[in-house]
Design a protein around this motif. Sequence first.
Motif, short mmCIF file in Angstrom:
data_model
loop_
_atom_site.label_atom_id
_atom_site.label_comp_id
_atom_site.label_asym_id
_atom_site.label_seq_id
_atom_site.Cartn_x
_atom_site.Cartn_y
_atom_site.Cartn_z
N SER A 263 -86.41 78.87 -77.00
CA SER A 263 -85.66 78.61 -75.77
C SER A 263 -86.49 78.95 -74.53
O SER A 263 -86.50 78.21 -73.55
CB SER A 263 -84.36 79.40 -75.76
OG SER A 263 -83.50 78.98 -76.80
N VAL B 70 -81.59 75.38 -72.97
CA VAL B 70 -81.10 76.18 -74.09
C VAL B 70 -80.24 75.33 -75.03
O VAL B 70 -80.36 75.43 -76.25
CB VAL B 70 -80.31 77.39 -73.58
CG1 VAL B 70 -79.66 78.14 -74.74
CG2 VAL B 70 -81.21 78.32 -72.79
N SER C 230 -82.40 73.16 -77.29
CA SER C 230 -83.08 73.96 -78.30
C SER C 230 -82.12 74.41 -79.39
O SER C 230 -82.43 74.34 -80.59
CB SER C 230 -83.73 75.18 -77.65
OG SER C 230 -84.67 74.78 -76.68
#
Length: 328
Positions: free
Chosen positions: A185, A110, A113
């Motif tokens: 994500s 995450v 991203s």
Amino acid sequence: MNQPTDDQATERPDGPALPGAEDEWRAVPQDLSYRQHSGTQLSTQRIRLWALTLEARRIAYRVEAAHQGWRLLVPPESYALALDELRRFEAENRDWPPRGAQSAPQADNVLVSLSVLALLAIFHNLLLLDINLLGHGSFDWLTRGNADAGAIRAGEWWRTLTALSLHADGLHLLGNLCIGGLFISLLCRALGSGLGWALLLGSGALGNMLNAWLQSPLHRSVGASTAVFGAVGLLAALNLHRPRQTLRRRLHLSLAAALALLALLGSAGENTDLGAHLFGLAAGLSLGLPTSILLARYGRPGRGLNALLALAALGLMVGAWWAALRVT
């Protein structure tokens, strides 16, 4: 037939009302062999599966509580048949679930991203400044980098990529960051950042290319939404290899989910480029299907290969802008 449950410890499950003295029945050994002194105590999970197997084959059996588990008993005349059926069951299910379904989850991507999406926002704000590059003076980024259908048909391939990093205004950018951040994500978590972003750029570029060839030569568009819908298509294709579902059911569910998202997110608004969204979705599906097959066979790429793919994706975008800046 009531089967043992996890919270049962000493209660004896109800067995079928079958004739014959209980002490005449033979206990099925753990290793399914004919050896006289093999262990016969089975776990709750194993006794459930074996009992269901015998019940499906209509072979009489009893389940009784043992000191540290359960015992499965069958009549002497059915003993050989029961062992044979259980061996077949174990052989057929030896490699289930598939190796791909047991692989360790990817590390949380995450942060990577979100960092890339933050760079996209920074790039948008830098374009609002009067930047002098390569002696061009005030550079019109939108004109040089948009997905101009006529220019793309004429060979300016880089526009299929540069257009993904451009946005008409702050609201357009914010919408793509919020909606795209979720799907990107999820995609990078499933594949790794390198493979995820490489496929994302590939689907976005392919979607813009298809859109350019099927639209009017005067058509122009910008925005990362083509790649966002590419991510939706990629996720739908990856869903086809979830275990214990028929191919037809997985295909229908994946396509239905993708088209529902297209209808919900990609077909409203006066300036919405429905063609770019639709072709981005189609490009994601077309790239995701072979990817899902390869992942099911070989597993996900390791960190080294993901790092190379991430550098390749970055280099491709930088190269596309370099080509755009070099055009006179």
